[in-house]
Write a protein that holds these residues in place. Structure first.
Motif, PDB file in Angstrom:
ATOM      1  N   LEU A  51      -5.978   8.499  -8.491  1.00  0.00           N
ATOM      2  CA  LEU A  51      -6.641   8.508  -7.183  1.00  0.00           C
ATOM      3  C   LEU A  51      -7.693   7.403  -7.116  1.00  0.00           C
ATOM      4  O   LEU A  51      -7.742   6.636  -6.138  1.00  0.00           O
ATOM      5  CB  LEU A  51      -7.267   9.868  -6.902  1.00  0.00           C
ATOM      6  CG  LEU A  51      -8.042   9.996  -5.580  1.00  0.00           C
ATOM      7  CD1 LEU A  51      -7.116   9.783  -4.380  1.00  0.00           C
ATOM      8  CD2 LEU A  51      -8.715  11.340  -5.497  1.00  0.00           C
ATOM      9  N   VAL A  52      -8.510   7.297  -8.138  1.00  0.00           N
ATOM     10  CA  VAL A  52      -9.524   6.230  -8.186  1.00  0.00           C
ATOM     11  C   VAL A  52      -8.844   4.858  -8.180  1.00  0.00           C
ATOM     12  O   VAL A  52      -9.256   3.955  -7.463  1.00  0.00           O
ATOM     13  CB  VAL A  52     -10.440   6.393  -9.434  1.00  0.00           C
ATOM     14  CG1 VAL A  52     -11.303   5.168  -9.649  1.00  0.00           C
ATOM     15  CG2 VAL A  52     -11.289   7.650  -9.291  1.00  0.00           C
ATOM     16  N   GLN A 100      -6.895  12.376 -11.134  1.00  0.00           N
ATOM     17  CA  GLN A 100      -8.185  11.755 -10.841  1.00  0.00           C
ATOM     18  C   GLN A 100      -8.166  10.252 -11.092  1.00  0.00           C
ATOM     19  O   GLN A 100      -8.624   9.467 -10.250  1.00  0.00           O
ATOM     20  CB  GLN A 100      -9.292  12.420 -11.668  1.00  0.00           C
ATOM     21  CG  GLN A 100      -9.560  13.853 -11.273  1.00  0.00           C
ATOM     22  CD  GLN A 100      -9.975  13.985  -9.828  1.00  0.00           C
ATOM     23  OE1 GLN A 100     -10.776  13.214  -9.316  1.00  0.00           O
ATOM     24  NE2 GLN A 100      -9.409  14.962  -9.137  1.00  0.00           N
ATOM     25  N   TYR A 130      -5.965   4.046  -6.904  1.00  0.00           N
ATOM     26  CA  TYR A 130      -5.431   3.794  -5.571  1.00  0.00           C
ATOM     27  C   TYR A 130      -6.540   3.406  -4.593  1.00  0.00           C
ATOM     28  O   TYR A 130      -6.395   2.464  -3.825  1.00  0.00           O
ATOM     29  CB  TYR A 130      -4.673   5.022  -5.056  1.00  0.00           C
ATOM     30  CG  TYR A 130      -4.038   4.807  -3.709  1.00  0.00           C
ATOM     31  CD1 TYR A 130      -2.911   4.002  -3.573  1.00  0.00           C
ATOM     32  CD2 TYR A 130      -4.567   5.383  -2.562  1.00  0.00           C
ATOM     33  CE1 TYR A 130      -2.318   3.787  -2.340  1.00  0.00           C
ATOM     34  CE2 TYR A 130      -3.980   5.176  -1.326  1.00  0.00           C
ATOM     35  CZ  TYR A 130      -2.867   4.391  -1.221  1.00  0.00           C
ATOM     36  OH  TYR A 130      -2.286   4.170   0.008  1.00  0.00           O
ATOM     37  N   LYS A 131      -7.644   4.115  -4.651  1.00  0.00           N
ATOM     38  CA  LYS A 131      -8.752   3.817  -3.748  1.00  0.00           C
ATOM     39  C   LYS A 131      -9.340   2.430  -4.006  1.00  0.00           C
ATOM     40  O   LYS A 131      -9.782   1.752  -3.080  1.00  0.00           O
ATOM     41  CB  LYS A 131      -9.847   4.882  -3.875  1.00  0.00           C
ATOM     42  CG  LYS A 131      -9.475   6.175  -3.213  1.00  0.00           C
ATOM     43  CD  LYS A 131     -10.610   7.173  -3.303  1.00  0.00           C
ATOM     44  CE  LYS A 131     -10.264   8.442  -2.561  1.00  0.00           C
ATOM     45  NZ  LYS A 131     -11.354   9.415  -2.599  1.00  0.00           N
ATOM     46  N   GLU A 132      -9.348   2.017  -5.268  1.00  0.00           N
ATOM     47  CA  GLU A 132      -9.880   0.696  -5.602  1.00  0.00           C
ATOM     48  C   GLU A 132      -8.972  -0.426  -5.122  1.00  0.00           C
ATOM     49  O   GLU A 132      -9.406  -1.553  -4.929  1.00  0.00           O
ATOM     50  CB  GLU A 132     -10.117   0.585  -7.102  1.00  0.00           C
ATOM     51  CG  GLU A 132     -11.293   1.400  -7.567  1.00  0.00           C
ATOM     52  CD  GLU A 132     -11.468   1.381  -9.072  1.00  0.00           C
ATOM     53  OE1 GLU A 132     -10.602   0.857  -9.801  1.00  0.00           O
ATOM     54  OE2 GLU A 132     -12.498   1.936  -9.534  1.00  0.00           O
ATOM     55  N   LYS A 164       1.327   4.014  -3.070  1.00  0.00           N
ATOM     56  CA  LYS A 164       1.084   5.444  -2.857  1.00  0.00           C
ATOM     57  C   LYS A 164       2.260   6.264  -3.372  1.00  0.00           C
ATOM     58  O   LYS A 164       2.084   7.269  -4.068  1.00  0.00           O
ATOM     59  CB  LYS A 164       0.845   5.711  -1.364  1.00  0.00           C
ATOM     60  CG  LYS A 164       0.583   7.152  -1.032  1.00  0.00           C
ATOM     61  CD  LYS A 164      -0.722   7.619  -1.616  1.00  0.00           C
ATOM     62  CE  LYS A 164      -1.073   9.005  -1.131  1.00  0.00           C
ATOM     63  NZ  LYS A 164      -2.259   9.509  -1.785  1.00  0.00           N
ATOM     64  N   ILE A 204       0.841  -1.205   0.000  1.00  0.00           N
ATOM     65  CA  ILE A 204       0.000   0.000   0.000  1.00  0.00           C
ATOM     66  C   ILE A 204       0.872   1.249   0.000  1.00  0.00           C
ATOM     67  O   ILE A 204       0.639   2.186  -0.765  1.00  0.00           O
ATOM     68  CB  ILE A 204      -0.959  -0.007   1.217  1.00  0.00           C
ATOM     69  CG1 ILE A 204      -2.005  -1.114   1.049  1.00  0.00           C
ATOM     70  CG2 ILE A 204      -1.626   1.355   1.401  1.00  0.00           C
ATOM     71  CD1 ILE A 204      -2.807  -1.405   2.303  1.00  0.00           C
TER      72      ILE A 204
END
Length: 172
Positions: A166-167, A163, A169-171, A83, A79
């Protein structure tokens, strides 16, 4: 308050930092912390300082994780590496767009332990965003960067990269 004590930066140090008037004052205050080595160095610009601080934090984080008995060590490090990969990709995209010389780009990247990190020298040498995206082929980032590139070509907005990453990474 927007600043609060965390780990080695206690409320006493924070109160002293709030009172600081100059960079020299901050260096003196931080010389009493584990961050002293970073604050003792002179940097050409704020970005290089931020990268040095990020590198220091990353190395200490990895050292702490590796010395702790945690079952999911590998996932936690993955993780963190992901990042930093994303931050590095965004730095590269922005510096290419701003035509920052290639020799300076490498100094703005956070060192980490990922497959993408092994390619940072070649990625930093790319001359265009399209070339950068092409260099990520075979990595987990290629597809999302390719999608962002298609949007970028329509309006030249770098926001598409932020954008989409970011999506992504969040997924994860």
């Amino acid at each position: 308050e927007l600043v609060f004590p965390v780990a080695k930066i206690n409320s006493f140090i924070i109160s002293k930092l709030k009172e600081a008037k100059t960079v020299a004052d901050i260096k003196v205050i931080m010389s009493q912390t584990i961050y002293k080595d970073v604050f003792e160095k002179d940097f050409e610009n704020l970005e290089e300082f931020e990268v040095a601080l990020d590198n220091f934090i990353y190395k200490n984080f990895v050292k702490t994780i590796n010395s702790t008995k945690i079952h999911d060590k590998k996932i936690i490090l993955e993780i963190m590496n992901r990042k930093f990969d994303i931050l590095n990709l965004l730095v590269l995209i922005k510096t290419i767009a701003r035509e920052v010389p290639t020799e300076k780009r490498q100094n703005l990247l956070i060192e980490n332990d990922s497959v993408l990190a092994q390619k940072t020298k070649s990625l930093a040498q790319t001359q265009s965003i399209e070339e950068l995206v092409g260099q990520t082929k075979g990595t987990i980032y290629f597809e999302v960067l390719q999608e962002a590139l298609e949007e970028y070509k329509k309006d030249s907005s770098l926001n598409h990269f932020e954008q989409k990453l970011l999506v992504f990474y969040k997924e994860f």
